[in-house]
Scaffold this motif. Structure first.
Motif, short mmCIF file in Angstrom:
data_model
loop_
_atom_site.label_atom_id
_atom_site.label_comp_id
_atom_site.label_asym_id
_atom_site.label_seq_id
_atom_site.Cartn_x
_atom_site.Cartn_y
_atom_site.Cartn_z
N ILE A 34 0.82 -1.22 0.00
CA ILE A 34 0.00 0.00 0.00
C ILE A 34 0.86 1.27 0.00
O ILE A 34 0.75 2.09 -0.91
N LEU A 35 1.72 1.42 1.02
CA LEU A 35 2.46 2.67 1.17
C LEU A 35 3.50 2.89 0.08
O LEU A 35 3.62 3.99 -0.46
N PHE A 36 4.27 1.87 -0.23
CA PHE A 36 5.37 2.00 -1.20
C PHE A 36 5.02 1.42 -2.56
O PHE A 36 5.89 1.16 -3.37
N LYS A 37 3.72 1.22 -2.79
CA LYS A 37 3.26 0.61 -4.03
C LYS A 37 3.70 1.39 -5.26
O LYS A 37 4.19 0.82 -6.23
N ASP A 38 3.57 2.70 -5.23
CA ASP A 38 3.94 3.51 -6.39
C ASP A 38 5.42 3.41 -6.71
O ASP A 38 5.81 3.32 -7.88
#
Length: 85
Positions: A34-38
């Motif tokens: 979620i947090l580092f997905k991009d």
């Protein structure tokens, strides 16, 4: 009273292992999925972005690996405190 201290030390060490392993799982599933997905989506695995892969399958694989790590740690802990079979 010695048995009570023995059991308390065993339980404290068990809880320490649980907290560490669950923190790793949370970091992988929530952080990578979620947090580092991009940031991770720039890397591809099997044609899929890495962030998507962690969200769909990676966290499950890590969880299964952590189960085996927990079993190994608990077997060592049981031997250390004399609870092995």
């Amino acid at each position: 009273m010695s048995d009570q201290k023995h059991a308390t030390a065993y339980w404290k060490e068990n809880l320490k292992y649980l907290l560490i392993l669950l923190s790793i799982w949370f970091a992988v599933s929530y952080g990578a999925g979620i947090l580092f997905k991009d940031a991770l989506n720039g890397i591809k695995i099997g044609g899929f972005p890495l962030g998507f892969w962690f969200a769909q399958q990676g966290s499950i694989y890590v969880f299964v690996i952590l189960i085996f790590v927990y079993v190994r740690l608990m077997n060592k802990l049981d031997k250390k405190y004399g609870f092995d079979e």
